[in-house]
Write an enzyme that holds these catalytic residues in place. Structure first.
Site, PDB file in Angstrom:
ATOM      1  N   ASN A   1       0.879  -1.175   0.000  1.00  0.00           N
ATOM      2  CA  ASN A   1       0.000   0.000   0.000  1.00  0.00           C
ATOM      3  C   ASN A   1       0.911   1.218   0.000  1.00  0.00           C
ATOM      4  O   ASN A   1       1.431   1.625   1.045  1.00  0.00           O
ATOM      5  CB  ASN A   1      -0.912  -0.021   1.227  1.00  0.00           C
TER       6      ASN A   1
ATOM      7  N   ARG B   1      -2.651  -2.008  -3.517  1.00  0.00           N
ATOM      8  CA  ARG B   1      -3.862  -1.227  -3.297  1.00  0.00           C
ATOM      9  C   ARG B   1      -3.806  -0.028  -4.244  1.00  0.00           C
ATOM     10  O   ARG B   1      -2.866   0.760  -4.219  1.00  0.00           O
ATOM     11  CB  ARG B   1      -3.933  -0.731  -1.860  1.00  0.00           C
TER      12      ARG B   1
ATOM     13  N   HIS C   1     -13.005   2.942   0.287  1.00  0.00           N
ATOM     14  CA  HIS C   1     -12.903   1.939   1.366  1.00  0.00           C
ATOM     15  C   HIS C   1     -13.550   0.621   0.948  1.00  0.00           C
ATOM     16  O   HIS C   1     -13.957  -0.183   1.797  1.00  0.00           O
ATOM     17  CB  HIS C   1     -13.574   2.420   2.670  1.00  0.00           C
TER      18      HIS C   1
ATOM     19  N   HIS D   1     -17.390   2.008   8.449  1.00  0.00           N
ATOM     20  CA  HIS D   1     -15.931   2.085   8.546  1.00  0.00           C
ATOM     21  C   HIS D   1     -15.581   3.434   9.164  1.00  0.00           C
ATOM     22  O   HIS D   1     -15.710   4.473   8.528  1.00  0.00           O
ATOM     23  CB  HIS D   1     -15.325   1.942   7.144  1.00  0.00           C
TER      24      HIS D   1
ATOM     25  N   GLY E   1     -10.450   8.432   8.101  1.00  0.00           N
ATOM     26  CA  GLY E   1     -11.456   8.549   7.043  1.00  0.00           C
ATOM     27  C   GLY E   1     -12.628   7.672   7.423  1.00  0.00           C
ATOM     28  O   GLY E   1     -12.453   6.613   8.024  1.00  0.00           O
TER      29      GLY E   1
ATOM     30  N   ARG F   1     -11.732  15.783   7.399  1.00  0.00           N
ATOM     31  CA  ARG F   1     -12.613  16.093   6.269  1.00  0.00           C
ATOM     32  C   ARG F   1     -14.003  16.444   6.763  1.00  0.00           C
ATOM     33  O   ARG F   1     -14.509  15.862   7.712  1.00  0.00           O
ATOM     34  CB  ARG F   1     -12.696  14.905   5.301  1.00  0.00           C
TER      35      ARG F   1
ATOM     36  N   ASP G   1      -7.635  13.084  16.392  1.00  0.00           N
ATOM     37  CA  ASP G   1      -7.604  11.710  16.893  1.00  0.00           C
ATOM     38  C   ASP G   1      -8.732  11.520  17.908  1.00  0.00           C
ATOM     39  O   ASP G   1      -8.823  12.258  18.888  1.00  0.00           O
ATOM     40  CB  ASP G   1      -6.249  11.423  17.542  1.00  0.00           C
TER      41      ASP G   1
ATOM     42  N   GLY H   1     -10.377   1.598  12.957  1.00  0.00           N
ATOM     43  CA  GLY H   1      -9.810   1.977  14.246  1.00  0.00           C
ATOM     44  C   GLY H   1     -10.815   2.459  15.270  1.00  0.00           C
ATOM     45  O   GLY H   1     -10.843   1.990  16.417  1.00  0.00           O
TER      46      GLY H   1
ATOM     47  N   ASN I   1     -12.734  -0.016  18.246  1.00  0.00           N
ATOM     48  CA  ASN I   1     -12.150   0.197  19.567  1.00  0.00           C
ATOM     49  C   ASN I   1     -12.837   1.239  20.443  1.00  0.00           C
ATOM     50  O   ASN I   1     -12.605   1.253  21.649  1.00  0.00           O
ATOM     51  CB  ASN I   1     -10.675   0.598  19.400  1.00  0.00           C
TER      52      ASN I   1
ATOM     53  N   GLU J   1      -7.810  -5.182   5.463  1.00  0.00           N
ATOM     54  CA  GLU J   1      -7.757  -4.849   4.045  1.00  0.00           C
ATOM     55  C   GLU J   1      -6.603  -5.554   3.343  1.00  0.00           C
ATOM     56  O   GLU J   1      -6.733  -5.972   2.185  1.00  0.00           O
ATOM     57  CB  GLU J   1      -7.637  -3.336   3.877  1.00  0.00           C
TER      58      GLU J   1
END
Length: 400
Positions: A7, A94, A183, A209, A213, A242, A283, A331, A335, A385
């Protein structure tokens, strides 16, 4: 079969080596800060359940130098997992944007590379870096088949009513302006895992997802029928940096009334908006800490984030005419206990009932966090992925 998954980003290379059909990688790693001082290579070797980590700081002028260093680690006399780069049979790449040209995993030829180059304008931040990874891998792993797996391919099953924008038809016909979705590799992997868990190949699913992103997909019978990202990865959900969906008139207001130029608007919406714009933090772990410390902006931003996801769940339940399960992944989705709870709160009318105790229990496997009486299952499925890319490459090679 040794399949090496690459990737390639603008200044990084993620990689994993699989001995297919085994799902656990033999080794994996990340090359960071390519082209900058003090580039970092983190290389992980999995052997008999043990993980060995090798970390190197080195100046890397470009991707070829970086991938050469990775090849050296793969073949190291003491810690290597192969003796020679020629043992790599397939390199799976990818590639973010396949346009309408590529609807499936594809062996890379000169003609395929030319088509990928033609798609640069549709993904200027991603496709050039992906293409560079292909060029470099061809030199280093010369005996291997080079294979492209496209992020957009899974969403090529969208019906025309879902991918068409209500602008003059000539923009689609002449300039290929439509919703493509992204994705796709993740949505394909987790929807497949969810169907296996439910033992239902005809399940109506909403895959969610949530990482830096974020995107969602409505999946029916294993195929994508709608998705939140569109012509670019900017639309849809609130993301790390974004904006997601906004009124297009805001762009004209920024330019005509506030003096922004188009590039400044592009930077604003892609890199300075989302959770970063709302809180100063991108984050979700940091934002969660800020909420615990009583930060009102962080609390409000999480409400906006969850609200947008809830709206899409409602819309996609209507599109699917029913719902068997929602699937959290990536992520944040895998979690973040509190974010899942915010999203599932007050969704009983749609049959979504969260078990708060199950939601708090960590696991690295597919798990169910809905109540025993919930008409709709709530699943957490860790995405993979890289393995999905390897699996698609392996399947393609088996057909040859």
């Amino acid at each position: 079969m040794n399949i090496f998954v690459v990737n390639s980003g603008s200044s990084s290379i993620k990689y994993q080596l699989f001995r297919m059909p085994v799902e656990k990688p033999v080794c994996s790693g990340l090359v960071e800060r390519i082209g900058l001082e003090n580039s970092v290579i983190t290389h992980k070797i999995n052997s008999d359940g043990d993980e060995k980590i090798i970390k190197k700081t080195i100046d890397l002028s470009g991707h070829e130098e970086g991938l050469n260093e990775v090849a050296a680690l793969l073949t190291d006399a003491k810690t290597g997992v192969i003796k020679d780069p020629g043992e790599i049979e397939v390199v799976g790449h990818r590639v973010v944007h396949g346009g309408e040209t590529f609807t499936a995993t594809t062996i890379i030829t000169k003609e395929v590379k030319e088509e990928i180059k033609k798609l640069f304008p549709l993904a200027p931040l991603h496709n050039p870096a992906n293409y560079l990874g292909i060029e470099v891998a061809e030199k280093i792993f010369g005996k291997a088949k080079q294979v492209a797996v496209f992020d957009t391919a899974f969403h090529q099953t969208l019906p025309q009513k879902a991918f068409t924008y209500a602008i003059p038809k000539s923009f689609y016909k002449d300039h290929h302006i439509r919703a493509y979705g992204f994705h796709g590799t993740s949505h394909k992997y987790v929807s497949g895992k969810a169907m296996e868990y439910l033992n239902n190949r005809e399940a109506k699913l909403i895959t969610i997802h949530l990482g830096n992103g974020c995107s969602m997909a409505a999946v029916k019978n294993g195929t994508s029928v709608d998705t939140s990202m569109g012509f670019s990865p900017l639309s849809g959900l609130v993301m790390g940096t974004r904006s997601g969906d906004i009124d297009p008139s805001i762009i004209f207001h920024l330019i005509n009334q506030l003096g922004y130029d188009p590039e400044q608007v592009n930077t604003l919406l892609n890199k300075r908006s989302g959770m970063l714009g709302l809180t100063g933090l991108s984050d979700m772990r940091d934002i969660g800490k800020a909420v615990q410390e009583g930060n009102g902006d962080a609390e409000g931003a999480l409400e906006i984030y969850a609200y947008r996801v809830k709206k899409y769940i409602g819309a996609y339940t209507a599109v699917l005419n029913g719902l068997d399960a929602i699937v959290f992944t990536a992520g944040v989705g895998e979690n973040d206990v509190n974010t899942r709870q915010r999203i599932c709160n007050e969704m009983e009318f749609l049959g979504i009932r969260l078990d708060k105790e199950k939601n708090r229990m960590p696991s690295t496997a597919t798990r169910e966090i809905s109540t025993a009486t919930s008409p709709v299952k709530i699943l957490v499925v860790p995405t993979n992925e890289e393995f999905e890319i390897a699996k698609q490459c392996y399947g393609l090679m088996q057909k040859k």
